[in-house]
Structures are given as structure tokens and as C-alpha cells.
Design an enzyme around this catalytic site. Structure first.
Site, mmCIF file in Angstrom:
data_model
loop_
_atom_site.group_PDB
_atom_site.id
_atom_site.type_symbol
_atom_site.label_atom_id
_atom_site.label_comp_id
_atom_site.label_asym_id
_atom_site.label_seq_id
_atom_site.Cartn_x
_atom_site.Cartn_y
_atom_site.Cartn_z
ATOM 1 C CE LYS A 1 51.552 49.758 62.276
ATOM 2 N NZ LYS A 1 51.955 50.222 63.593
ATOM 3 N NE ARG A 2 49.062 45.605 61.292
ATOM 4 C CZ ARG A 2 50.047 45.604 62.173
ATOM 5 N NH1 ARG A 2 51.192 45.079 61.661
ATOM 6 N NH2 ARG A 2 50.083 46.141 63.212
#
Length: 542
Positions: free
Chosen positions: A291-292
RNA sequence: GUUCCUGUGGACGAAUUGGUUAAGUCGUUGCUCUUUCACAGCAGAGAUUGCGGGUUCGAGCCCCGUCGGGAAUACCA
């Protein structure tokens, strides 16, 4: 058709009785797949692809798709995640036949609501000698782990180490009884047998073999009475009559445990077929997409935006980036699968038609945002202008632009093949909605001369007097004017263009004029000339 | 570390299952079209199929070894 191990020769030789049995078996083996996300946060793009592949296979085979929420971890549970998942998939057009809020015969479809079901099976496994009570606390196990780490070894709760630990296999029967009756916390662990092999017949990977000696005694029932993924998953897949498990590759190492569970629960003959999907990798190929990475690479990795507790935990989605759901679907479908033909633009129903599990690739696929953008542009181009205008509306409104639907339609039509996403239309084409911010100097510097102004104004005068202010008419009239004044296109065009849009790039000039209208065109011409002259003076003086 | 998965141009990937000059798309470069940009069309560059052996008349495909990448190794899923 999908069960290759049911050999046809046996079938022919064994007569009508077996035929009947096989027939019943086939009837029970309806195609039923499930997508089983955990509501621990927004569903990332890898999860979306898993959902998509499940959906495609179901549509192709005429089966049933089930949504099951795996919320057995109350610590990681995040409110809103479930509705996020549902909204995301709805936006993409992935629909379920059974699930929470939809209904179905084998519900409830949230594992937290099925809590009471699992204990029974854990107990059954204890009674049959395939599982046992373990009383080691988390802290004790952590201590052992760090101790092992100090020796550069990895601790594993398994057939060897369990003999030194606190469980119903090592403690005297009486002591176990007392602990259980006193309400002391315990877990139930799978008793993995020694010296056996577990064979997985994976649809995408073929045969995969695990030695049971390498497997740990995984926890089945947690201290809080909730099942772990492993138990809940197997029990639910069985109870929900799941025929195929299509999930990410990260589950492959656990599958041996799952098969053992099916075996010990005597469900092996109706065990689903497994298909483990390749991982989606980072654009740079280093590791699986997380997700980062969205922020890191300046691209969305979630279907729609997610509002977390803080900025760190909030993510912009493909939808908000201005992607069309069809494009996201098409792009995702090709991440780990391909039809083997040269067609690459597929609608959802075309994908379902073409989809087969055996064309899923084995190696991880990198997430290529440029390719995603290309897909989006293709869909932008093939979408009707009026429809695009409507899709553009929210992005225009966000900027505070108030314009008619017709105008948006016209702008969308002019801009769609020049951008990759919807919001780019209002960004690079801002001049359709507000005054020019800056004039591109290069061309002005090179060719502008204040006496051009007269010709331009005369031309504009002529165009304004046209009975119809329309692109083709404007063009024809301009040609006449240029001929009459022995001028070339190059003498007026660049300046007209820059006056209207500030840039030398962009849609066809006459179409822009038509959209802008006579008033606005004149206004822009008159504000542009002084600016042009200024550039000219600067040039002369330097 | 251990177990498992995986390896074809920069990216996605095709290759009739062992058959000759290793598709196509994205990206990149150039050309054409166009008043510009883009779209479209055309063309080019880019691969000793991770590496090393072996089997075979013939290997991207089969076998062995080796290296790289990844995943799992939680009372998370």
C-alpha cells in the site's frame, strides 16, 4: 471437465452403478467460488485482481460467486473496510451471488457471525487425535523464539518441539483436565503427523509436495475462542460447498496444512481445487506491491480512495485518479493472465468469455502504471463524448467550474485522445474553463510582430459575422481570408492558438473556437495582444 | 537459516507441447498524416530464453547443477 483425475476408462468399465455415483458427484460439484477478504483496511489492487479472477471463472463456467468476510481477527478489524470492499467491487462491476447483505443458503457470510460453528470442528479434531490443546502463552513462545534467534535458529512449534512444551500431549491427563476446567486460556493446535508427504495439485502450479516434517503445528483455535484463518477457511469452504479456491500465491505454503485439515475432517473427497495466483510486484520488481508503494511511485494501488485516521493512512484510488472501471479491470486481468490471442481490449463480459485458469501465468507480474494509463486512454477514446462529459463533471465541479453538459461533452471530445485520465482534461485543458494563465513565449518571440494584430482582428471580424459560428464554416472562411490577403496559415494560426489556449499544443483550432464562442474568442484575442507585444518589446530590447 | 514458488528484449508476455529466421502489446527512437499536440499508420532499435553442463539429428520447452528474485516461516489474514 475440470477434474482430470476422474479417469474416463474406469468409468466405461464399471457400468451404470458407478455412472450414477459419478453423476451425483458431478451434480454436487457445482462451480462455487468465494472471494474472502479480511476487513483490515482498504482492499488493495492485488485483492481486486483475485476477486476479478474468481468472478471471471464463475461467469465463464456458469457458477456462483460468494463474498465471505473473514473477520476473525478483532485486533486488526477496521470499521468501514467491509463497505469499502463492497463499494470498490461494485464500482468495478464485480457482483456477487451470495454474501452479507445479499443472502444465500449457506450464511451467515461473516466469520464473526459464525463463531460458534468452528469450535465443534476443532474439538472433533482433538478427539480424533489430530489436534491438541496447547497452554503455552504468547510470552513464553516469544521468549523461546528470541532464544532460538540468539542461536541463529528458527523456532517451530512442531512434532519435535511440542514434546518439550505445555500441551495436552505432554501434560498428564489430569493436569489438562484441571486447566481446561479452570478456564485457563488455551489454543488448539493441529497435530501434524511425522514422515508424511502432502501433495497439492494446484491448477496453475501443478504438483507441489510438502514434507510434513517441515510443517508447524499451526494454531486452529485461538485463545479468544476465534478460529484462525486456517480452520475457519476450511470449515467454511466445506460448508459453503466451494469447488475452487482461487487466491494469492502467499497462501501456497499454508495449503499443505489446509489439505491435512480436509483429510482429518474426512472431507478430502470434496476438497476444492486450488489455484494460486502469481503475486503483483512493485514497478521496480523488488518485492510484492504494497500500500505504501502508491505514494512512493505516484500512482494508485487501491481501487477507490480510502480515508484513514491520518494522511499516512489515506490513499487515493484509481477512481479518483480518473480511471474508468473498465480500464482498471482490463489492465488487472492482464496482470498474470492473457488470452493467447492478440486482442487486448476486453470488456468484462468478453474477459469472462475468454478466461481460463490454465492461461494464468506462474511468475509474479510487475505493476506497470504506464500500461494502466494506456488502457485508460484506449477506453477514453472509445467512450462516447456525452458519456465522457458526464464522467468529467465531478472533476470539473471539484475545480469550481460551472459549465453546461454540452460544453463538457465538447471539451471531452476534443481532449480525450490527448490525455490518459479524466482529470487531466480539466488540468491540461484548464483554458476551456478559465482565463489563460501563461502564454507560451517561444513561438511569439520567434514570429510575432505587432502589425499582425490588424490581420488577426480583421479575420476575427469576418468570422464573427458568419451566420453560423461552427468549426468547418470557420475554417472555410479563414481560408478565403488568407487567400484574399495573401497570407499563409503559419502567419495567423500559431498566434490565434496561443491567444485562445496559451499553448501551441492542443485540439484543432476551429473546434476550440466553436466551443469557446465568438465573445470569448474576441475577449481572449484582445487580452493576448498586449501580452504578445510585451514579449516583442522584450525581444527588441535584448 | 529453512521450506516452497519462480526466472523469455526496459515492462507484460506468445511460441501448434521437442522442430528450423523466439509473436504481439506497452515503453523507447524515427517517419507519415496534421497549422500544434495527441490519436492513427508505418518503420527501427532492443533477446546468445538467468548461468553452466547433459540427453537428442534438433532444447525456451526434458534432466542435473548453479545463481538471482519472491513468498511463507504469528494466538494476522
Amino acid at each position: 471437465m475440470y477434474r482430470l483425475n476422474d479417469s474416463d476408462d474406469n468409468f466405461a468399465a464399471s457400468g451404470p452403478r458407478l455412472y450414477l455415483i459419478l453423476n451425483i458427484k458431478l451434480m454436487n460439484e457445482k462451480i462455487r467460488l468465494r472471494f474472502a477478504p479480511s476487513p483490515t483496511g482498504p482492499l488493495h489492487i492485488g485483492g481486486v485482481r483475485t476477486a476479478l479472477y474468481n468472478y471471471l471463472f464463475v461467469k465463464k463456467m456458469g457458477g456462483t460467486l460468494i463474498l465471505r468476510i473473514e473477520d476473525t481477527d478483532q485486533e486488526r478489524y477496521i470499521a468501514g473496510a467491509e463497505s469499502y470492499i463492497i463499494e470498490s467491487l461494485k464500482w468495478l462491476g464485480i457482483e456477487f451471488d451470495e454474501g452479507p447483505g445479499i443472502g444465500g443458503d449457506v450464511g451467515p457470510y461473516r466469520q464473526s457471525e459464525r463463531k460458534s460453528l468452528y469450535g465443534k470442528y476443532a474439538l472433533q479434531l482433538v478427539e480424533s487425535g489430530h489436534a491438541y490443546y496447547a497452554f503455552d502463552t504468547k510470552e513464553e513462545l516469544d521468549a523461546i523464539r528470541t532464544e532460538y534467534e540468539g542461536r541463529k535458529e528458527t523456532f517451530r512449534y512442531d512434532g519435535i518441539t511440542r514434546q518439550q512444551l505445555k500441551n495436552s500431549l505432554t501434560l498428564p491427563e489430569e493436569a489438562v483436565k484441571i486447566r481446561l476446567e479452570s478456564g485457563a486460556p488455551y489454543t488448539i493446535r493441529l497435530k501434524v503427523p511425522r514422515d508424511e508427504e502432502v501433495l497439492i495439485n494446484d491448477v496453475v502450479r501443478g504438483e507441489v509436495v510438502f514434507q510434513t516434517n517441515e510443517l508447524d503445528d499451526r494454531i486452529l483455535l485461538k485463545g479468544d475462542g476465534m478460529p484462525t484463518y486456517h480452520l475457519a477457511n476450511i470449515v467454511d469452504d466445506h460448508l459453503m460447498k466451494i469447488s475452487h479456491v482461487v487466491r494469492g500465491e502467499e497462501w501456497l505454503p499454508s495449503t499443505a496444512h489446509h489439505i491435512l485439515l480436509y483429510r482429518f475432517l474426512s472431507w478430502e473427497d470434496t476438497m476444492p481445487q486450488f489455484a494460486h495466483l502469481p503475486l503483483i510486484l512493485r514497478p521496480n520488481g523488488k518485492g510484492k506491491l504494497s500500500k505504501r508503494d502508491g505514494a512512493k511511485f505516484g500512482m494508485p494501488v487501491f481501487p477507490i480512495s480510502w480515508e484513514g485516521k491520518n494522511a499516512e493512512d489515506s490513499f487515493e484510488g484509481f477512481r479518483e485518479f480518473g480511471f474508468m472501471p473498465e480500464a482498471v479491470l482490463n489492465f488487472l486481468a492482464f496482470l498474470g493472465w492473457n488470452p493467447g490471442t492478440e486482442q487486448e481490449i476486453f470488456s468484462l463480459s468478453e474477459l469472462a468469455e475468454a478466461f481460463t485458469l490454465d492461461r494464468i501465468s506462474k511468475a509474479g507480474a510487475r505493476f506497470d502504471f504506464e500500461k494502466a494509463s494506456w488502457f485508460n486512454q484506449q477506453y477514453l477514446i472509445q467512450t462516447d463524448n456525452a458519456e465522457l462529459g458526464q464522467l468529467l463533471k465531478p472533476f470539473a465541479e471539484e475545480k469550481g467550474y460551472e459549465v453546461s453538459d454540452e460544453y463538457l461533452t465538447a471539451v471531452a471530445g476534443m481532449m480525450k485522445e490527448r490525455v490518459n485520465t479524466l482529470p487531466e482534461i480539466v488540468e491540461t485543458g484548464y483554458y476551456f474553463f478559465e482565463p489563460i494563465r501563461e502564454y507560451e513565449e517561444k513561438m511569439i518571440r520567434k514570429k510575432w510582430n505587432p502589425d499582425r494584430q490588424t490581420a488577426l482582428l480583421n479575420l476575427n471580424q469576418q468570422l464573427e459575422n458568419l451566420p453560423e459560428y461552427q468549426a468547418e464554416k470557420l475554417e472555410a472562411s479563414t481560408k478565403e481570408f488568407l487567400e484574399a490577403n495573401s497570407l499563409g496559415f503559419g502567419d495567423v494560426f500559431p498566434f490565434y492558438r496561443i491567444a485562445l489556449s496559451g499553448t501551441t499544443k492542443g485540439p484543432a483550432l476551429f473546434e476550440m473556437m466553436e466551443a469557446l464562442g465568438t465573445e470569448e474568442v474576441k475577449k481572449r484575442l484582445l487580452t493576448a495582444f498586449p501580452a504578445f507585444d510585451e514579449v516583442f518589446t522584450k525581444k527588441i530590447n535584448s
